[in-house]
Scaffold this motif. Structure first.
Motif, short mmCIF file in Angstrom:
data_model
loop_
_atom_site.label_atom_id
_atom_site.label_comp_id
_atom_site.label_asym_id
_atom_site.label_seq_id
_atom_site.Cartn_x
_atom_site.Cartn_y
_atom_site.Cartn_z
N ILE A 57 0.84 -1.20 0.00
CA ILE A 57 0.00 0.00 0.00
C ILE A 57 0.87 1.25 0.00
CG2 ILE A 57 -1.59 1.39 1.41
CD1 ILE A 57 -2.96 -1.30 2.18
N ILE A 58 1.91 1.26 0.82
CA ILE A 58 2.82 2.41 0.85
C ILE A 58 3.49 2.58 -0.50
CG2 ILE A 58 4.90 3.39 1.89
CD1 ILE A 58 4.08 2.01 4.52
N LEU A 59 3.91 1.48 -1.11
CA LEU A 59 4.54 1.53 -2.43
C LEU A 59 3.61 2.16 -3.46
CD1 LEU A 59 6.98 -0.39 -4.20
CD2 LEU A 59 4.76 -1.03 -5.06
N VAL A 60 2.36 1.71 -3.49
CA VAL A 60 1.38 2.24 -4.44
C VAL A 60 1.11 3.72 -4.16
CG1 VAL A 60 -1.03 2.07 -5.21
CG2 VAL A 60 0.34 0.00 -4.93
N VAL A 61 0.94 4.07 -2.89
CA VAL A 61 0.71 5.47 -2.52
C VAL A 61 1.88 6.33 -2.97
CG1 VAL A 61 0.57 7.05 -0.54
CG2 VAL A 61 -0.88 5.01 -0.62
N LEU A 62 3.11 5.82 -2.81
CA LEU A 62 4.28 6.58 -3.24
C LEU A 62 4.29 6.81 -4.75
CD1 LEU A 62 7.09 5.27 -0.92
CD2 LEU A 62 6.66 7.65 -1.47
N PHE A 63 3.95 5.79 -5.52
CA PHE A 63 3.91 5.95 -6.97
C PHE A 63 2.88 7.01 -7.37
CE2 PHE A 63 5.94 1.69 -7.73
CZ PHE A 63 7.00 2.19 -8.46
N ILE A 64 1.72 6.94 -6.77
CA ILE A 64 0.66 7.89 -7.09
C ILE A 64 1.03 9.29 -6.59
CG2 ILE A 64 -1.75 8.52 -6.63
CD1 ILE A 64 -2.30 5.44 -6.53
N ALA A 65 1.50 9.36 -5.35
CA ALA A 65 1.82 10.66 -4.74
C ALA A 65 2.97 11.35 -5.47
CB ALA A 65 2.17 10.48 -3.27
N ASP A 66 3.92 10.57 -5.97
CA ASP A 66 5.07 11.16 -6.64
C ASP A 66 4.62 12.02 -7.81
OD1 ASP A 66 7.73 11.70 -7.19
OD2 ASP A 66 7.99 9.89 -8.40
N TYR A 67 3.75 11.50 -8.63
CA TYR A 67 3.26 12.27 -9.77
C TYR A 67 2.24 13.32 -9.31
CZ TYR A 67 1.08 13.60 -14.11
OH TYR A 67 0.59 14.34 -15.15
N ALA A 68 1.32 12.91 -8.45
CA ALA A 68 0.22 13.79 -8.06
C ALA A 68 0.72 15.04 -7.32
CB ALA A 68 -0.78 13.03 -7.19
N VAL A 69 1.68 14.88 -6.43
CA VAL A 69 2.17 16.03 -5.65
C VAL A 69 2.91 17.00 -6.56
CG1 VAL A 69 3.76 16.73 -3.82
CG2 VAL A 69 2.21 14.81 -3.45
N SER A 70 3.71 16.47 -7.48
CA SER A 70 4.41 17.35 -8.41
C SER A 70 3.41 18.09 -9.30
CB SER A 70 5.38 16.54 -9.28
OG SER A 70 6.39 15.99 -8.49
N ALA A 71 2.44 17.38 -9.82
CA ALA A 71 1.41 18.00 -10.65
C ALA A 71 0.61 19.02 -9.85
CB ALA A 71 0.49 16.94 -11.24
N TRP A 72 0.32 18.71 -8.59
CA TRP A 72 -0.39 19.64 -7.73
C TRP A 72 0.36 20.95 -7.61
CZ3 TRP A 72 1.76 21.62 -3.27
CH2 TRP A 72 0.94 22.46 -2.52
N GLY A 73 1.68 20.88 -7.42
CA GLY A 73 2.47 22.11 -7.29
C GLY A 73 2.37 22.97 -8.53
N VAL A 74 2.47 22.35 -9.69
CA VAL A 74 2.38 23.10 -10.94
C VAL A 74 0.99 23.70 -11.09
CG1 VAL A 74 2.45 22.90 -13.46
CG2 VAL A 74 4.18 21.74 -12.08
N SER A 139 7.15 16.74 -3.02
CA SER A 139 7.22 15.33 -3.39
C SER A 139 8.39 14.63 -2.72
CB SER A 139 7.34 15.20 -4.92
OG SER A 139 7.50 13.86 -5.30
N VAL A 140 9.52 15.29 -2.67
CA VAL A 140 10.71 14.71 -2.01
C VAL A 140 10.42 14.49 -0.52
CG1 VAL A 140 13.08 15.20 -1.28
CG2 VAL A 140 12.41 15.57 -3.66
N VAL A 141 9.80 15.45 0.13
CA VAL A 141 9.48 15.31 1.55
C VAL A 141 8.54 14.13 1.77
CG1 VAL A 141 8.30 16.42 3.51
CG2 VAL A 141 9.92 17.73 2.13
N VAL A 142 7.51 14.03 0.95
CA VAL A 142 6.55 12.93 1.07
C VAL A 142 7.26 11.59 0.86
CG1 VAL A 142 4.55 11.83 -0.04
CG2 VAL A 142 4.52 14.27 0.46
N LYS A 143 8.12 11.50 -0.16
CA LYS A 143 8.83 10.25 -0.43
C LYS A 143 9.76 9.88 0.70
CE LYS A 143 10.15 11.46 -4.65
NZ LYS A 143 10.78 11.44 -5.98
N VAL A 144 10.51 10.84 1.21
CA VAL A 144 11.44 10.55 2.31
C VAL A 144 10.68 10.03 3.52
CG1 VAL A 144 13.01 11.61 4.00
CG2 VAL A 144 13.29 12.08 1.56
N ILE A 145 9.57 10.68 3.86
CA ILE A 145 8.79 10.26 5.03
C ILE A 145 8.23 8.85 4.84
CG2 ILE A 145 6.67 10.69 6.34
CD1 ILE A 145 7.27 13.72 5.95
N LEU A 146 7.58 8.61 3.70
CA LEU A 146 6.96 7.30 3.48
C LEU A 146 7.99 6.18 3.33
CD1 LEU A 146 3.90 8.18 1.22
CD2 LEU A 146 3.91 7.56 3.63
#
Length: 160
Positions: A57-74, A139-146
């Motif tokens: 679940i964490i792996l899947v969340v990381l894959f989704i969050a990686d793209y989603a958080v970056s896109a959110w910032g833009v 995204s980096v912060v989220v990835k490091v934490i997870l």
């Protein structure tokens, strides 16, 4: 063989955490692979189904969050799909083109160029570029934490 197993597990954890910052490295997949290396060298019996469900679940969340958080910032800073695509391209190629600063300049320049290509005015394009950098850092912060949570759970599962 036991020492080699631990060396490989720790090396994969290090590569995984470095991958949170440097996108060319496998990141979360390296951490996930470390669990299999441990299983092959020691025992899969230390991990029950619950462990694998949580980690997956964490792996899947990381894959989704990686793209989603970056896109959110833009998008948060007024960018559109062109700047999201541009920032992603910049994130991949930036570190190769400008080794020291490409990780930051790449997404920024990619988002700005993407916006300018579709005809966005320069000020708005710069704002989208800034959003790409904010999204990258978030995204980096989220990835490091997870990813740290994944490693901590691994250790706790072995200890308890």
């Amino acid at each position: 063989m036991e020492i080699l197993g631990w060396i490989l597990v720790v090396a994969l954890f290090i590569v995984g955490m470095a991958g949170a910052i440097y996108p060319i490295l496998p990141g979360v997949l390296a951490i996930y692979a470390a669990f299999f290396v441990y299983g092959f060298f020691f025992s899969f019996g230390d991990f029950d189904v619950f462990f694998w469900i949580i980690q997956t679940i964490i792996l899947v969340v990381l894959f989704i969050a990686d793209y989603a958080v970056s896109a959110w910032g833009v998008k948060r800073f007024g960018g559109n799909r062109a700047s999201v695509v541009g920032s992603t391209i910049g994130l991949i190629f930036g570190p190769f083109i400008i080794p020291a600063f490409g990780l930051i300049i790449g997404p920024f320049a990619g988002a700005v160029i993407g916006e300018l290509i579709v005809g966005t005015e320069y000020k708005k394009a710069l704002k989208a570029g800034w959003g790409a950098v904010v999204g990258l850092f978030t995204s980096v912060v989220v990835k490091v934490i997870l990813q740290a949570v994944m490693i901590i759970l691994f250790v706790l599962w072995l200890v308890f």
